[in-house]
Design an enzyme around this catalytic site. Structure first.
Site, short mmCIF file in Angstrom:
data_model
loop_
_atom_site.label_atom_id
_atom_site.label_comp_id
_atom_site.label_asym_id
_atom_site.label_seq_id
_atom_site.Cartn_x
_atom_site.Cartn_y
_atom_site.Cartn_z
N ARG A 1 0.85 -1.18 0.00
CA ARG A 1 0.00 0.00 0.00
C ARG A 1 0.90 1.25 0.00
NH1 ARG A 1 -3.43 -0.25 5.14
NH2 ARG A 1 -4.23 1.71 4.30
N SER B 1 0.67 4.06 1.78
CA SER B 1 0.72 4.89 2.98
C SER B 1 2.14 4.95 3.51
CB SER B 1 -0.21 4.34 4.06
OG SER B 1 0.33 3.17 4.64
N LYS C 1 -2.56 -8.08 10.62
CA LYS C 1 -3.92 -7.92 11.17
C LYS C 1 -4.92 -7.48 10.11
CE LYS C 1 -3.56 -3.15 12.98
NZ LYS C 1 -4.76 -2.57 12.37
N ASP C 2 -4.44 -7.05 8.92
CA ASP C 2 -5.35 -6.70 7.82
C ASP C 2 -5.67 -7.90 6.94
OD1 ASP C 2 -5.41 -4.06 8.61
OD2 ASP C 2 -3.83 -3.43 7.22
N LEU D 1 -14.19 -2.45 16.59
CA LEU D 1 -15.18 -3.01 17.52
C LEU D 1 -14.49 -3.71 18.68
CD1 LEU D 1 -17.87 -4.47 15.07
CD2 LEU D 1 -17.97 -2.35 16.38
N ARG D 2 -13.36 -4.35 18.41
CA ARG D 2 -12.60 -5.01 19.49
C ARG D 2 -12.17 -3.98 20.53
NH1 ARG D 2 -7.32 -4.89 20.55
NH2 ARG D 2 -6.96 -3.85 18.56
N ARG D 3 -11.58 -2.88 20.06
CA ARG D 3 -11.11 -1.85 20.98
C ARG D 3 -12.27 -1.24 21.76
NH1 ARG D 3 -6.82 0.56 16.57
NH2 ARG D 3 -5.01 -0.65 17.24
N LYS D 4 -13.38 -0.99 21.09
CA LYS D 4 -14.54 -0.42 21.77
C LYS D 4 -15.05 -1.37 22.85
CE LYS D 4 -16.17 2.27 17.79
NZ LYS D 4 -17.22 2.37 16.75
N ARG E 1 -11.17 7.34 10.65
CA ARG E 1 -10.44 6.70 9.55
C ARG E 1 -9.23 7.55 9.21
NH1 ARG E 1 -12.30 3.72 5.41
NH2 ARG E 1 -10.07 3.64 4.98
N GLY E 2 -8.40 7.03 8.33
CA GLY E 2 -7.21 7.75 7.88
C GLY E 2 -5.94 7.06 8.34
N ASN E 3 -4.81 7.49 7.79
CA ASN E 3 -3.54 6.89 8.19
C ASN E 3 -3.14 7.36 9.58
OD1 ASN E 3 -2.30 9.46 7.88
ND2 ASN E 3 -1.90 9.06 5.72
N VAL E 4 -2.03 6.88 10.08
CA VAL E 4 -1.62 7.16 11.46
C VAL E 4 -1.48 8.66 11.70
CG1 VAL E 4 0.22 6.87 13.16
CG2 VAL E 4 -0.51 4.92 11.77
N THR F 1 -2.81 11.15 10.10
CA THR F 1 -4.12 11.81 10.01
C THR F 1 -4.92 11.62 11.28
OG1 THR F 1 -4.17 11.50 7.61
CG2 THR F 1 -6.28 11.91 8.71
N ARG F 2 -4.92 10.41 11.82
CA ARG F 2 -5.68 10.15 13.04
C ARG F 2 -5.13 10.95 14.22
NH1 ARG F 2 -7.47 3.76 12.99
NH2 ARG F 2 -7.61 3.57 10.74
N CYS G 1 -13.59 -10.15 9.26
CA CYS G 1 -12.54 -9.44 9.99
C CYS G 1 -13.05 -8.20 10.73
CB CYS G 1 -11.39 -9.07 9.06
SG CYS G 1 -11.88 -8.07 7.66
#
Length: 303
Positions: free
Chosen positions: A10, A12, A82-83, A132-135, A151-154, A156-157, A244
C-alpha cells in the site's frame, strides 16, 4: 544471475516503511537479488473516509495487492498481518513473518488537555477508534468513556485528535514505533487486558505458492518463532471463519514449546463479552487450536 523481485505494498507512509524493512532484510540475507517496491492503492486507501464495514472490512486493504500478485505484476506483497483475512487468494500463501516491535495498543492524547492515561480522563471523554474489538475492551475497562469512529492513516488520526475531534485516539504501538512517533504515546495498554487484534504488529509477506525462488528468499527473512505463532493465529482465524470486522482479540505467545493463547470476543452489540485462556504443547498445537476455534465459534453463534 540476479533475481529481480517486485515487492507490492500500500502507498501509505507506514506501509512504505514496512516494505522498506522487508527490502532491507532481503538484501541483507540474499546477495543475488534486486528489490523494487511497487506502491498499489487499495480500495481502503481510495475511499479513506468510508467506514471499513461499508467497504467489506479490513480485508479490502489487501485485495488489489492480491490481484497484482496473481497477475504477476508483483512477486510478493507486504501486509500488516492484522489486515489479512483467512481467505487468501487461490494459489497464494503467507510465506514470511517478521517479529513485531510491539503487539500492544497505545493511547495518543489530545494536546488540548494534560491527561496522561485513559483512567485519568473525565466521564464522557471521547475516544477515537473504529475497531469493535477496541470499543468492547475499552468499554469493559473504562465504562466512563464514549467512542467515535475515525479513519485515515496514522498521521491523520493523530492530527484529528490534536485538532479536537477526540480526547484520545487508540493506535497500534508498532506503527508509531516504525514511524518514529513514540513521543506521541501517552500510555501503552497491557496485552493481557487490552487483548490485541490477531497478528497485530506483525509484518507478513504473501507470495504465489509455485514461485519457489521467491519463496526461498522470503523464508530466509521469516523469524522462525514468529512464523510458528503467526501460522497458529492464521489457523485459528481460518477455522473460526469470522468476518474481519468481528470484535475478536487474540494474543498468542510461545515459550519453551508451550503455546498460550488469550482470546477475547463479544456480540455485535458489544454488551456481552467473553474471554478465555488456552495452553497446549507445541507438538499438539495444530489439532488443539482447531478444536479451540470450533468451540469459540459455537460460543459466538450462541451470543
Amino acid at each position: 544471475m540476479s533475481i529481480e523481485l517486485k515487492l507490492g505494498t500500500r502507498p501509505s507512509k507506514l506501509a512504505l516503511v514496512q516494505a522498506q524493512k522487508v527490502k532491507k532484510l532481503i538484501c541483507e540475507y540474499v546477495t543475488d537479488v534486486s528489490v523494487t517496491i511497487v506502491p498499489i492503492k487499495s480500495e481502503g486507501d481510495i475511499q479513506s473516509d468510508t467506514p471499513l464495514s461499508d467497504l467489506g472490512g479490513k480485508g479490502i486493504f489487501i485485495k488489489r495487492l492480491e490481484a497484482a500478485l496473481i497477475n504477476h505484476e508483483i512477486d510478493a506483497a507486504v501486509h500488516s498481518f492484522k489486515d489479512v483475512t483467512a481467505q487468501l487468494a487461490d494459489n497464494t500463501q503467507l510465506t514470511g513473518f517478521l517479529t513485531p516491535e510491539a503487539v500492544t495498543d497505545c493511547v495518543v492524547m489530545s494536546t488540548k488537555h494534560s491527561y496522561k492515561t485513559l483512567r485519568d480522563l473525565p466521564d464522557g471523554s471521547v475516544i477515537a477508534t473504529s475497531s469493535l474489538r477496541r470499543k468492547a475492551l475499552l468499554s469493559r475497562l473504562y465504562p466512563h468513556l464514549v467512542f467515535q469512529d475515525i479513519r485515515g492513516n496514522v498521521d491523520t488520526r493523530i492530527q484529528k485528535c490534536h485538532d479536537g475531534v477526540a480526547d484520545a485516539v487508540i493506535l497500534s504501538e508498532a506503527g508509531l514505533i516504525r514511524l518514529g512517533l513514540t513521543s506521541e504515546i501517552s500510555e501503552s495498554l497491557s496485552p493481557d487486558q487490552m487483548i490485541p487484534a490477531p497478528g497485530q504488529g506483525v509484518i507478513t509477506i504473501q507470495s504465489r505458492k509455485e514461485d519457489d525462488p521467491i519463496n526461498h528468499i522470503l523464508a530466509k527473512i521469516s523469524d522462525p518463532k514468529q512464523h510458528i505463532i503467526s501460522q497458529l493465529d492464521f489457523l485459528f482465524l481460518d477455522t473460526i471463519g469470522l468476518n474481519c470486522n468481528y470484535p475478536l482479540g487474540l494474543y498468542t505467545t510461545l515459550e519453551k514449546n508451550r503455546v498460550k493463547m488469550l482470546i477475547f470476543w463479544a456480540d455485535k452489540t458489544l454488551r456481552v463479552t467473553k474471554q478465555q485462556t488456552f495452553e497446549c504443547d507445541l507438538s499438539a498445537a495444530q489439532t488443539d487450536v482447531v478444536t479451540l476455534a470450533k468451540q469459540i465459534k459455537e460460543s459466538i453463534e450462541r451470543l
